[in-house]
Structure formats: structure tokens, C-alpha cells
Motif scaffolding. Structure first.
Motif, PDB file in Angstrom:
ATOM      1  N   UNK A   9       9.774  10.753  -1.959  1.00 21.73           N
ATOM      2  CA  UNK A   9      10.976  10.474  -1.174  1.00 21.73           C
ATOM      3  C   UNK A   9      10.626  10.217   0.283  1.00 21.73           C
ATOM      4  N   UNK A  10       9.804  11.083   0.854  1.00 26.48           N
ATOM      5  CA  UNK A  10       9.413  10.919   2.258  1.00 26.48           C
ATOM      6  C   UNK A  10       8.685   9.587   2.453  1.00 26.48           C
ATOM      7  N   UNK A  11       7.786   9.268   1.547  1.00 29.96           N
ATOM      8  CA  UNK A  11       7.001   8.034   1.672  1.00 29.96           C
ATOM      9  C   UNK A  11       7.850   6.779   1.492  1.00 29.96           C
ATOM     10  N   UNK A  41      16.876  15.607   9.428  1.00 32.56           N
ATOM     11  CA  UNK A  41      15.473  15.223   9.606  1.00 32.56           C
ATOM     12  C   UNK A  41      14.616  16.472   9.417  1.00 32.56           C
ATOM     13  N   UNK A  42      13.412  16.271   8.902  1.00 31.25           N
ATOM     14  CA  UNK A  42      12.526  17.399   8.625  1.00 31.25           C
ATOM     15  C   UNK A  42      11.108  17.051   9.061  1.00 31.25           C
ATOM     16  N   UNK A  43      10.313  18.082   9.217  1.00 32.43           N
ATOM     17  CA  UNK A  43       8.909  17.872   9.573  1.00 32.43           C
ATOM     18  C   UNK A  43       8.189  17.217   8.396  1.00 32.43           C
ATOM     19  N   UNK A  44       7.362  16.245   8.708  1.00 39.04           N
ATOM     20  CA  UNK A  44       6.613  15.531   7.680  1.00 39.04           C
ATOM     21  C   UNK A  44       5.276  16.235   7.481  1.00 39.04           C
ATOM     22  N   UNK A  45       4.901  16.521   6.224  1.00 40.16           N
ATOM     23  CA  UNK A  45       3.576  17.115   5.982  1.00 40.16           C
ATOM     24  C   UNK A  45       2.471  16.248   6.603  1.00 40.16           C
ATOM     25  N   UNK A  46       1.450  16.904   7.123  1.00 41.13           N
ATOM     26  CA  UNK A  46       0.397  16.215   7.874  1.00 41.13           C
ATOM     27  C   UNK A  46      -0.253  15.087   7.084  1.00 41.13           C
ATOM     28  N   UNK A  47      -0.546  15.311   5.801  1.00 43.73           N
ATOM     29  CA  UNK A  47      -1.227  14.260   5.023  1.00 43.73           C
ATOM     30  C   UNK A  47      -0.323  13.041   4.811  1.00 43.73           C
ATOM     31  N   UNK A  92       0.816  -1.213   0.000  1.00 42.00           N
ATOM     32  CA  UNK A  92       0.000   0.000   0.000  1.00 42.00           C
ATOM     33  C   UNK A  92       0.847   1.258   0.000  1.00 42.00           C
ATOM     34  N   UNK A  93       1.969   1.208   0.682  1.00 45.21           N
ATOM     35  CA  UNK A  93       2.875   2.352   0.718  1.00 45.21           C
ATOM     36  C   UNK A  93       3.614   2.490  -0.619  1.00 45.21           C
ATOM     37  N   UNK A 103       2.055  12.189   6.970  1.00 44.32           N
ATOM     38  CA  UNK A 103       2.137  11.596   8.308  1.00 44.32           C
ATOM     39  C   UNK A 103       0.959  10.646   8.545  1.00 44.32           C
ATOM     40  N   UNK A 104      -0.218  11.022   8.069  1.00 44.52           N
ATOM     41  CA  UNK A 104      -1.397  10.160   8.218  1.00 44.52           C
ATOM     42  C   UNK A 104      -1.170   8.827   7.505  1.00 44.52           C
ATOM     43  N   UNK A 105      -0.630   8.881   6.295  1.00 44.35           N
ATOM     44  CA  UNK A 105      -0.363   7.659   5.529  1.00 44.35           C
ATOM     45  C   UNK A 105       0.677   6.805   6.245  1.00 44.35           C
ATOM     46  N   UNK A 106       1.769   7.419   6.661  1.00 45.07           N
ATOM     47  CA  UNK A 106       2.831   6.668   7.352  1.00 45.07           C
ATOM     48  C   UNK A 106       2.334   6.080   8.678  1.00 45.07           C
TER      49      UNK A 106
END
Length: 126
Positions: A42-44, A106-112, A10-11, A114-117
Motif C-alpha cells: 500500500x505504501x509503495x 499520514x504515517x512514518x514510512x519504514x526506512x527500507x 520498477x516501483x 523510504x529508500x525505494x521511494x
């Protein structure tokens, strides 16, 4: 030490979706938004050696297409080392992967995202 090989299918689909959106926007000439989708991919995908390396390959190609020497030079070491860092679980969480940011920051993950992760963390898959 835990070694990391894969991420949930799924990811992978989420990474694929971001890469497809990036490509579509690139074809339309919307380079800024195209790049943002590469960063999101990249983040995902950065916890998977294959997906992490794959996204850096796309970023390198993007750099060549727009003739951005800084991005090309910045992507080469990331392409060579990023997957290894994922394999051993030493990734800078949230890092967007471009040459415009330090590779180990390290960086802040966008909220949407973060929900997926979190969906996969909650299922003890990541």
C-alpha cells in the motif's frame, strides 16, 4: 493541479513483490506477516490510482478470507475512493491502508521503503 496516472515500472515490481510475499505467507498461515506485506504494498503503490486500488482490493479479499468484518467494512470506502485520491495527488503519505488506521492519516514510512521511494524521487519520476 497535476494528475497522476502511473508509477515507474520498477516501483510496480516492488508492489508486486510485496503482494507475492503476502500471498506466500498467507498460504503458510502466517497471517500477521502476510498483512504487513499488504501494508508495505500500500505504501509503495499509493501514488498510483491503479496500484492503490489494486492493493485495497487485496486487503478487502484478505478481510473476507479471515472473516474480519471491521476490515471488510473499512476497505470498501478505501477501495472506492483511494484511487481517486491518488489520481489527484492527495494521499496520506505512509498510510498503511488498513481499517485499523484513519484513512487520511499520514504515517512514518519504514526506512527500507523510504529508500525505494527516494530512488524514484531522486530520478524525478515520482
Amino acid at each position: 493541479m497535476k494528475l497522476h496516472f502511473n508509477i515507474p515500472s520498477g516501483l510496480v515490481k516492488e508492489v508486486d513483490k510485496e503482494l507475492a510475499q503476502s500471498h506466500e505467507l498467507y498460504l503458510r498461515g502466517d497471517l500477521s506477516n502476510s498483512w504487513q506485506h499488504l501494508e508495505r504494498a500500500h505504501i509503495l503503490g499509493q501514488s498510483s490510482p491503479y496500484q492503490h486500488t489494486r492493493v485495497h482490493w487485496y486487503m478487502l479479499r484478505f478481510g473476507f478470507r479471515i472473516k474480519n468484518t471491521k476490515e471488510i467494512i473499512g476497505q470498501i470506502p478505501r477501495l472506492l475512493v483511494g484511487g481517486v485520491k491518488s489520481f489527484v495527488g492527495k494521499i496520506p503519505v505512509g498510510n498503511t491502508g488498513g481499517a485499523n488506521v484513519p484513512p487520511l492519516q499520514a504515517m512514518e514510512i519504514p526506512k527500507d521503503i523510504e529508500v525505494v521511494l527516494n530512488k524514484y524521487r531522486d530520478e524525478n519520476i515520482l
